[in-house]
Design a protein around this motif. Structure first.
Motif, PDB file in Angstrom:
ATOM      1  N   LEU A 179       0.835  -1.204   0.000  1.00 40.25           N
ATOM      2  CA  LEU A 179       0.000   0.000   0.000  1.00 40.25           C
ATOM      3  C   LEU A 179       0.871   1.255   0.000  1.00 40.25           C
ATOM      4  O   LEU A 179       0.587   2.228  -0.714  1.00 40.25           O
ATOM      5  CB  LEU A 179      -0.937  -0.001   1.206  1.00 40.25           C
ATOM      6  CG  LEU A 179      -2.205  -0.835   1.041  1.00 40.25           C
ATOM      7  CD1 LEU A 179      -2.855  -1.106   2.393  1.00 40.25           C
ATOM      8  CD2 LEU A 179      -3.192  -0.127   0.109  1.00 40.25           C
ATOM      9  N   GLY A 180       1.931   1.225   0.797  1.00 40.46           N
ATOM     10  CA  GLY A 180       2.857   2.356   0.795  1.00 40.46           C
ATOM     11  C   GLY A 180       3.530   2.536  -0.551  1.00 40.46           C
ATOM     12  O   GLY A 180       3.691   3.666  -1.042  1.00 40.46           O
ATOM     13  N   GLU A 181       3.904   1.425  -1.180  1.00 40.27           N
ATOM     14  CA  GLU A 181       4.572   1.499  -2.483  1.00 40.27           C
ATOM     15  C   GLU A 181       3.622   1.997  -3.574  1.00 40.27           C
ATOM     16  O   GLU A 181       4.024   2.766  -4.458  1.00 40.27           O
ATOM     17  CB  GLU A 181       5.131   0.126  -2.852  1.00 40.27           C
ATOM     18  CG  GLU A 181       6.297  -0.310  -1.969  1.00 40.27           C
ATOM     19  CD  GLU A 181       6.795  -1.707  -2.304  1.00 40.27           C
ATOM     20  OE1 GLU A 181       6.555  -2.157  -3.445  1.00 40.27           O
ATOM     21  OE2 GLU A 181       7.408  -2.346  -1.436  1.00 40.27           O
ATOM     22  N   ILE A 182       2.372   1.554  -3.525  1.00 42.17           N
ATOM     23  CA  ILE A 182       1.390   2.037  -4.504  1.00 42.17           C
ATOM     24  C   ILE A 182       1.160   3.534  -4.314  1.00 42.17           C
ATOM     25  O   ILE A 182       1.085   4.302  -5.283  1.00 42.17           O
ATOM     26  CB  ILE A 182       0.060   1.266  -4.369  1.00 42.17           C
ATOM     27  CG1 ILE A 182       0.243  -0.188  -4.808  1.00 42.17           C
ATOM     28  CG2 ILE A 182      -1.044   1.926  -5.206  1.00 42.17           C
ATOM     29  CD1 ILE A 182      -0.947  -1.085  -4.499  1.00 42.17           C
ATOM     30  N   GLY A 183       1.050   3.950  -3.055  1.00 44.05           N
ATOM     31  CA  GLY A 183       0.889   5.376  -2.786  1.00 44.05           C
ATOM     32  C   GLY A 183       2.064   6.183  -3.307  1.00 44.05           C
ATOM     33  O   GLY A 183       1.889   7.253  -3.903  1.00 44.05           O
ATOM     34  N   ALA A 184       3.275   5.660  -3.112  1.00 46.25           N
ATOM     35  CA  ALA A 184       4.470   6.359  -3.589  1.00 46.25           C
ATOM     36  C   ALA A 184       4.491   6.428  -5.115  1.00 46.25           C
ATOM     37  O   ALA A 184       4.847   7.463  -5.699  1.00 46.25           O
ATOM     38  CB  ALA A 184       5.723   5.657  -3.072  1.00 46.25           C
ATOM     39  N   ALA A 198      -4.231   5.655  -0.251  1.00 48.49           N
ATOM     40  CA  ALA A 198      -3.240   4.773   0.372  1.00 48.49           C
ATOM     41  C   ALA A 198      -2.925   5.235   1.791  1.00 48.49           C
ATOM     42  O   ALA A 198      -2.850   4.421   2.726  1.00 48.49           O
ATOM     43  CB  ALA A 198      -1.968   4.736  -0.470  1.00 48.49           C
ATOM     44  N   ALA A 199      -2.762   6.540   1.973  1.00 52.27           N
ATOM     45  CA  ALA A 199      -2.440   7.074   3.295  1.00 52.27           C
ATOM     46  C   ALA A 199      -3.582   6.843   4.282  1.00 52.27           C
ATOM     47  O   ALA A 199      -3.362   6.444   5.437  1.00 52.27           O
ATOM     48  CB  ALA A 199      -2.125   8.569   3.190  1.00 52.27           C
ATOM     49  N   LEU A 225       3.939   4.154   6.035  1.00 48.69           N
ATOM     50  CA  LEU A 225       3.589   5.580   6.085  1.00 48.69           C
ATOM     51  C   LEU A 225       4.836   6.460   5.987  1.00 48.69           C
ATOM     52  O   LEU A 225       4.820   7.502   5.322  1.00 48.69           O
ATOM     53  CB  LEU A 225       2.829   5.889   7.376  1.00 48.69           C
ATOM     54  CG  LEU A 225       1.346   5.510   7.399  1.00 48.69           C
ATOM     55  CD1 LEU A 225       0.799   5.583   8.821  1.00 48.69           C
ATOM     56  CD2 LEU A 225       0.533   6.410   6.466  1.00 48.69           C
ATOM     57  N   GLU A 226       5.901   6.034   6.639  1.00 48.68           N
ATOM     58  CA  GLU A 226       7.145   6.808   6.574  1.00 48.68           C
ATOM     59  C   GLU A 226       7.681   6.856   5.141  1.00 48.68           C
ATOM     60  O   GLU A 226       8.054   7.926   4.635  1.00 48.68           O
ATOM     61  CB  GLU A 226       8.192   6.195   7.498  1.00 48.68           C
ATOM     62  CG  GLU A 226       9.511   6.963   7.506  1.00 48.68           C
ATOM     63  CD  GLU A 226      10.532   6.362   8.456  1.00 48.68           C
ATOM     64  OE1 GLU A 226      11.629   6.950   8.577  1.00 48.68           O
ATOM     65  OE2 GLU A 226      10.245   5.321   9.075  1.00 48.68           O
ATOM     66  N   ASN A 227       7.701   5.704   4.479  1.00 50.46           N
ATOM     67  CA  ASN A 227       8.182   5.664   3.094  1.00 50.46           C
ATOM     68  C   ASN A 227       7.281   6.484   2.173  1.00 50.46           C
ATOM     69  O   ASN A 227       7.760   7.193   1.276  1.00 50.46           O
ATOM     70  CB  ASN A 227       8.252   4.219   2.609  1.00 50.46           C
ATOM     71  CG  ASN A 227       9.322   3.414   3.328  1.00 50.46           C
ATOM     72  OD1 ASN A 227      10.270   3.977   3.870  1.00 50.46           O
ATOM     73  ND2 ASN A 227       9.174   2.097   3.354  1.00 50.46           N
ATOM     74  N   LEU A 228       5.976   6.384   2.410  1.00 54.70           N
ATOM     75  CA  LEU A 228       5.035   7.171   1.615  1.00 54.70           C
ATOM     76  C   LEU A 228       5.229   8.660   1.879  1.00 54.70           C
ATOM     77  O   LEU A 228       5.203   9.481   0.948  1.00 54.70           O
ATOM     78  CB  LEU A 228       3.602   6.753   1.942  1.00 54.70           C
ATOM     79  CG  LEU A 228       2.476   7.495   1.212  1.00 54.70           C
ATOM     80  CD1 LEU A 228       2.668   7.444  -0.297  1.00 54.70           C
ATOM     81  CD2 LEU A 228       1.125   6.901   1.598  1.00 54.70           C
ATOM     82  N   GLY A 229       5.451   9.013   3.141  1.00 56.22           N
ATOM     83  CA  GLY A 229       5.683  10.415   3.484  1.00 56.22           C
ATOM     84  C   GLY A 229       6.907  10.981   2.788  1.00 56.22           C
ATOM     85  O   GLY A 229       6.899  12.129   2.322  1.00 56.22           O
TER      86      GLY A 229
END
Length: 303
Positions: A179-184, A198-199, A225-229
């Motif tokens: 989910l974090g990777e898709i958001g990124a 995603a967030a 969340l950190e990676n997405l942030g």
């Protein structure tokens, strides 16, 4: 080259072999049959997209799903994971050929299988399907197929929740990471809705993980969340960064209350690692948080 009738007979034989081998616990035979069915599906995807062609492909992907379910009955998790991988390959091929309805159908089968595997406690099998959902979601983000991105995210959320409830150690953690990777990936394409989805989903998963007192799942969400942030910050999506900071702070407070010290420390460190200076103190961002929470409610209604 095989004639049409010979090709159809070969497809039928492969389906029969796959089902028989799955019920008999023959891993190698099952995987070989699944791979053959993928090749047949690829051939059909590149043919003219008429009604008959569509029905033929759907019959193949449904058969792969049936083989996966038969393999699940015999606890043959590697075959289940192979089925998820093959269906993911077919989804990507359909999307690359602009056959979105077919991609949606195939992705839905992957998602359904992932949930069924998790329900049966087949963590390795569920993780394999999660990997297909995640890889598909990232690809859809890159080519800006937002409907399919949202569908991938929705299934990943459901599988993560199911995995937490079943106490499965791998599939839920993998789902959070994807989910974090898709958001990124969505952030890179400036697809704000998919990035925000995603967030928001990750915040819900983090809250659920804390309720389950699952530190590994909570930490996985925090890391995602950190990676997405980091990705969101790099691409200047300030409003979404506000949501991520809010999510991390919410999870930090909850983990503190529940005594999940490691996760609490991880959430604090994640907040410090992303550029959130002043974000939560500005009145305009408090208003933005209210708007995000309304969007949050809409996302949950869609699920």
């Amino acid at each position: 080259m095989l004639s049409v009738n010979e090709n159809e007979l070969d497809e039928v034989r492969s389906i029969e072999d796959g089902l028989k081998n799955a019920y008999n616990g023959d891993l190698r035979g099952t995987v070989e049959a699944i791979d053959k069915l993928r090749d047949f599906a690829f051939q059909l995807i590149h043919q003219e997209a008429d009604a008959e062609n569509e029905l033929d492909i759907k019959a193949l992907i449904i058969s792969i799903g049936d083989i996966a379910r038969a393999a699940a009955e015999t606890k043959m998790e590697q075959a289940c994971a192979a089925s998820g991988r093959v269906l993911g390959d077919i989804t990507l091929e359909a999307a690359s050929q602009k056959r979105e309805p077919l991609a949606i159908k195939t992705l839905s089968i992957v998602g359904s299988l992932a949930l069924e595997f998790a329900e049966k406690g087949l963590d390795t099998a569920a993780k394999g399907a999660v990997e297909s959902l995640g890889n598909c979601g990232k690809y859809f983000s890159r080519i800006k197929m937002e409907t399919l991105v949202s569908l991938s995210e929705a299934y990943l959320m459901q599988v993560a929740l199911k995995s937490m409830g079943k106490g499965l150690p791998e599939s839920g953690i993998a789902a959070a990471g994807f989910l974090g990777e898709i958001g990124a990936a969505s952030a890179e394409q400036a697809i704000e809705n998919s990035t925000l989805e995603a967030a928001v989903i990750l915040e819900d998963l983090g809250n659920a993980a804390v309720r389950e007192n699952s530190e590994p799942h909570t930490r996985a969400v925090i890391e995602a969340l950190e990676n997405l942030g980091t990705a969101v910050s790099q691409h200047g999506l300030k409003n979404i960064l506000v949501q991520i900071a809010w999510s991390l702070e919410t999870i930090r407070v909850l983990t503190l209350e529940r005594g999940l010290k490691g996760a609490c420390f991880a959430a604090k460190a994640a907040l410090e690692s992303i550029n959130t200076a002043g974000l939560l103190d500005e009145e305009q961002n408090l208003e933005k948080i209210r708007e995000i929470k309304e969007f949050h409610s809409l996302i949950l209604k869609k699920r």
